[in-house]
Write a protein that holds these residues in place. Structure first.
Motif, PDB file in Angstrom:
ATOM      1  N   LEU A   1       0.727  -1.123   0.032  1.00 40.52           N
ATOM      2  CA  LEU A   1      -0.123   0.000  -0.003  1.00 40.52           C
ATOM      3  C   LEU A   1       0.878   1.265  -0.066  1.00 40.52           C
ATOM      4  N   HIS A   2       2.042   1.152   0.285  1.00 40.43           N
ATOM      5  CA  HIS A   2       2.817   2.323   0.604  1.00 40.43           C
ATOM      6  C   HIS A   2       4.273   2.355  -0.009  1.00 40.43           C
ATOM      7  N   LEU A   3       5.164   1.451   0.365  1.00 37.69           N
ATOM      8  CA  LEU A   3       6.273   1.309  -0.222  1.00 37.69           C
ATOM      9  C   LEU A   3       6.545   1.255  -1.791  1.00 37.69           C
ATOM     10  N   GLY A   4       5.491   0.050  -2.234  1.00 35.48           N
ATOM     11  CA  GLY A   4       5.458  -0.158  -3.687  1.00 35.48           C
ATOM     12  C   GLY A   4       5.104   0.789  -4.524  1.00 35.48           C
ATOM     13  N   PRO A   5       3.956   1.416  -4.117  1.00 35.57           N
ATOM     14  CA  PRO A   5       3.609   2.427  -4.982  1.00 35.57           C
ATOM     15  C   PRO A   5       4.422   3.976  -5.038  1.00 35.57           C
ATOM     16  N   THR A   6       5.014   3.903  -4.093  1.00 35.77           N
ATOM     17  CA  THR A   6       5.978   5.022  -3.950  1.00 35.77           C
ATOM     18  C   THR A   6       7.166   4.709  -4.719  1.00 35.77           C
ATOM     19  N   LEU A   7       7.624   3.637  -4.623  1.00 39.63           N
ATOM     20  CA  LEU A   7       8.822   3.082  -5.485  1.00 39.63           C
ATOM     21  C   LEU A   7       8.324   3.477  -7.278  1.00 39.63           C
ATOM     22  N   LEU A   8       7.139   2.852  -7.387  1.00 39.19           N
ATOM     23  CA  LEU A   8       6.962   2.876  -8.828  1.00 39.19           C
ATOM     24  C   LEU A   8       5.949   3.946  -9.022  1.00 39.19           C
ATOM     25  N   TYR A   9       6.166   5.132  -8.406  1.00 39.55           N
ATOM     26  CA  TYR A   9       5.477   6.322  -8.914  1.00 39.55           C
ATOM     27  C   TYR A   9       5.930   7.177  -9.894  1.00 39.55           C
ATOM     28  N   GLY A  10       5.094   7.156 -11.059  1.00 39.56           N
ATOM     29  CA  GLY A  10       5.882   8.067 -12.447  1.00 39.56           C
ATOM     30  C   GLY A  10       6.691   7.266 -13.180  1.00 39.56           C
ATOM     31  N   ALA A  11       6.448   5.927 -13.033  1.00 40.91           N
ATOM     32  CA  ALA A  11       7.250   4.944 -13.751  1.00 40.91           C
ATOM     33  C   ALA A  11       7.240   4.868 -15.369  1.00 40.91           C
ATOM     34  N   LEU A  12       6.156   5.474 -15.787  1.00 44.43           N
ATOM     35  CA  LEU A  12       6.295   5.709 -17.248  1.00 44.43           C
ATOM     36  C   LEU A  12       7.328   6.904 -17.647  1.00 44.43           C
ATOM     37  N   VAL A  13       7.599   7.729 -17.061  1.00 44.23           N
ATOM     38  CA  VAL A  13       8.837   8.614 -17.045  1.00 44.23           C
ATOM     39  C   VAL A  13      10.164   8.142 -17.069  1.00 44.23           C
ATOM     40  N   TRP A  14      10.417   7.163 -16.169  1.00 40.63           N
ATOM     41  CA  TRP A  14      11.812   6.647 -15.907  1.00 40.63           C
ATOM     42  C   TRP A  14      12.056   5.242 -16.102  1.00 40.63           C
ATOM     43  N   TRP A  15      11.112   4.356 -16.525  1.00 40.23           N
ATOM     44  CA  TRP A  15      11.145   3.096 -16.539  1.00 40.23           C
ATOM     45  C   TRP A  15      12.430   2.346 -17.382  1.00 40.23           C
ATOM     46  N   GLN A  16      12.926   3.324 -18.244  1.00 37.04           N
ATOM     47  CA  GLN A  16      14.052   2.968 -19.221  1.00 37.04           C
ATOM     48  C   GLN A  16      15.268   2.841 -18.207  1.00 37.04           C
ATOM     49  N   ALA A  17      15.258   3.599 -17.063  1.00 36.62           N
ATOM     50  CA  ALA A  17      16.445   3.450 -16.111  1.00 36.62           C
ATOM     51  C   ALA A  17      16.364   1.965 -15.684  1.00 36.62           C
ATOM     52  N   THR A  18      15.271   1.161 -15.523  1.00 37.10           N
ATOM     53  CA  THR A  18      15.288  -0.167 -15.082  1.00 37.10           C
ATOM     54  C   THR A  18      16.191  -1.186 -15.995  1.00 37.10           C
ATOM     55  N   GLU A  19      16.601  -0.891 -16.897  1.00 37.39           N
ATOM     56  CA  GLU A  19      17.336  -1.308 -18.013  1.00 37.39           C
ATOM     57  C   GLU A  19      18.883  -1.288 -17.483  1.00 37.39           C
ATOM     58  N   LYS A  20      19.252  -0.594 -16.625  1.00 38.83           N
ATOM     59  CA  LYS A  20      20.464  -0.531 -16.256  1.00 38.83           C
ATOM     60  C   LYS A  20      20.541  -0.946 -14.773  1.00 38.83           C
ATOM     61  N   THR A  21      21.372  -1.986 -14.556  1.00 35.16           N
ATOM     62  CA  THR A  21      21.634  -2.594 -13.185  1.00 35.16           C
ATOM     63  C   THR A  21      21.996  -1.590 -12.042  1.00 35.16           C
ATOM     64  N   THR A  22      22.693  -0.586 -12.425  1.00 36.69           N
ATOM     65  CA  THR A  22      23.060   0.261 -11.385  1.00 36.69           C
ATOM     66  C   THR A  22      21.784   0.848 -10.651  1.00 36.69           C
ATOM     67  N   TYR A  23      20.902   1.231 -11.298  1.00 32.70           N
ATOM     68  CA  TYR A  23      19.796   2.019 -10.762  1.00 32.70           C
ATOM     69  C   TYR A  23      18.636   1.073 -10.234  1.00 32.70           C
ATOM     70  N   THR A  24      18.475  -0.217 -10.729  1.00 32.40           N
ATOM     71  CA  THR A  24      17.630  -1.093 -10.328  1.00 32.40           C
ATOM     72  C   THR A  24      18.077  -1.838  -8.911  1.00 32.40           C
TER      73      THR A  24
END
Length: 265
Positions: free
Chosen positions: A12-35
């Motif tokens: 209810l809190h941690l997950g939604p906060t981590l994924l907030y605005g994912a459409l803008v930054w999802w490409q960063a998840t392709e880099k291990t450093t950020y993931t």
């Protein structure tokens, strides 16, 4: 915090906060450093829920609790957001950049953005008693409609006693039962003894040849379900290809065999 509290906090809190605005930054998840940075945060919650040792691998914790890796969650969230925005006309799908997420599953949908109509003050509906008392005083048509979704496909049926109308329609396999019902109602509007007949006609529509399929857009929920299945397949494939966590893998296999489940559970 206890395990239940930690689980609620993650959902209810941690997950939604981590994924907030994912459409803008999802490409960063392709880099291990950020993931890895987000994995550390999610891992803390998983350890708190299970009470596992600090040396327990993160992949094992995710598998035991049924939690997808954070990068897959982010891409799923971004894909759903992209589908919704494209369907509502607020974003254009492109083959590059942030809007490229889920491009292969962005089709024409029947999604409509809710709009407020302040000029509409009240809404009234005719009840069963109104139909019984008013049906002989007004001109009317008794039209029965139905939709059907089976393994063979999707169909809709329309039936009227006077004038006699019997119509069956073949719909795309991706259509939901709700779309089939609404399609039949729409056809009836274009133009209630017999509801069973309408049901038969709807099932007959399922069996019609594919070249007689009506042009009905895919529902947004159907597209999002397909995206969820795609990401779930990715998560399971990543786990199967993991070279470590053999103890967890063996335990999961024994659990699946004991409960009569597949090896992908």
């Amino acid at each position: 915090m206890g395990p239940v509290t930690c689980s609620d906090a993650l959902d209810l809190h941690l997950g939604p906060t981590l994924l907030y605005g994912a459409l803008v930054w999802w490409q960063a998840t392709e880099k291990t450093t950020y993931t890895e940075l987000m994995e550390r945060i999610q891992r803390q919650a998983l350890v708190c829920i299970t009470g596992a040792l600090k040396s327990t691998p993160t992949k094992a914790l995710e598998t035991i609790l049924g939690v997808d890796p954070i990068d897959i969650q982010a891409q799923l969230t971004a894909g759903k957001a992209a589908q919704r925005l494209v369907a509502s006309g607020n974003m254009t799908a492109q083959s590059f950049g942030n809007s490229s997420i889920g491009l292969s599953m962005i089709n024409k949908t029947d999604h409509m953005t809710p709009r407020t109509c302040p000029e509409v003050k009240t809404t009234s509906f005719m009840g069963l008693d109104d139909w019984k008392t008013g049906r002989d005083q007004t001109q009317h048509l008794n039209i029965y409609t139905d939709g059907s979704k089976m393994e063979g496909g999707v169909g809709a049926g329309l039936y009227c006693t006077d004038p006699e109308i019997r119509l069956s329609f073949k719909l795309p396999n991706d259509c939901s039962i709700f779309q089939a019902e609404v399609f039949a109602i729409r056809k009836a509007a274009e133009g209630i003894d017999g509801n069973e007949t309408a049901d038969v006609l709807a099932k007959e529509g399922v069996e019609l040849a594919n070249d007689r399929t009506e042009n009905v857009p895919v529902s947004l929920r159907t597209l999002q379900s397909a995206l969820e299945k795609q990401e779930d397949t990715r998560a399971k494939s990543r786990w199967r290809n993991t070279k470590t966590c053999q103890s967890t893998a063996n335990s999961a296999s024994k659990y699946c065999v004991y409960h009569g489940k597949t090896a992908d559970c």
